[in-house]
Design an enzyme around this catalytic site. Sequence first.
Site, PDB file in Angstrom:
ATOM      1  N   ASN A 240     -29.814 -94.988  27.863  1.00 57.27           N
ATOM      2  CA  ASN A 240     -30.700 -94.789  26.723  1.00 57.27           C
ATOM      3  C   ASN A 240     -32.085 -95.375  27.018  1.00 57.27           C
ATOM      4  OD1 ASN A 240     -29.396 -97.407  26.498  1.00 57.27           O
ATOM      5  ND2 ASN A 240     -30.110 -97.564  24.392  1.00 57.27           N
TER       6      ASN A 240
ATOM      7  N   GLU B 127     -26.794 -89.748  27.123  1.00 60.10           N
ATOM      8  CA  GLU B 127     -26.203 -88.466  27.487  1.00 60.10           C
ATOM      9  C   GLU B 127     -27.236 -87.438  27.950  1.00 60.10           C
ATOM     10  OE1 GLU B 127     -23.415 -90.509  24.602  1.00 60.10           O
ATOM     11  OE2 GLU B 127     -25.566 -90.211  24.779  1.00 60.10           O
TER      12      GLU B 127
ATOM     13  N   CYS C 185     -23.499 -89.694  19.873  1.00 55.11           N
ATOM     14  CA  CYS C 185     -23.976 -89.371  18.520  1.00 55.11           C
ATOM     15  C   CYS C 185     -23.860 -87.862  18.297  1.00 55.11           C
ATOM     16  CB  CYS C 185     -25.417 -89.844  18.334  1.00 55.11           C
ATOM     17  SG  CYS C 185     -26.652 -88.858  19.223  1.00 55.11           S
TER      18      CYS C 185
END
Length: 138
Positions: free
Chosen positions: A47, A60, A91
């Site tokens: 991230n 991701e 998420c």
Amino acid sequence: MELTQELLDRLLAESLRAREFSHAPYSKYRVGVALLDEQGRIHIGANVENASFPQGWCAEPSALTAMIMAGGKQAKVALVTGPGPDIITPCGGCRQKLREFSVPDELVIIAGDPGGIRQRWTLAELLPHSFGPSHLNF
């Protein structure tokens, strides 16, 4: 592709290593992911936060971009790690991004942390009745 203990250990190690590259100065919540593609290659992502909060991105998409740039077409396994002890999953937006590059019943999503692997699902279990490329009939 069989998920042997050796492969799971390698994916976990790579996902944890990816967390080291996280840029999370605001939340301090470092996330890593290791994606296994259809060719058996592993691609990692972390991230990346931004002072303008909506401009950051999750681990991701970072790994998906690495996979695509390396010529991968389909994610087979995504092992996502956070700091623990709570189980982390992709998420909603990342689930949809993973959907674009997978077969939902075949993509295995695995949650882990520094303590090891915690749980696993298919993408279809985490994103039931999903919308994907086949709905567009192109």
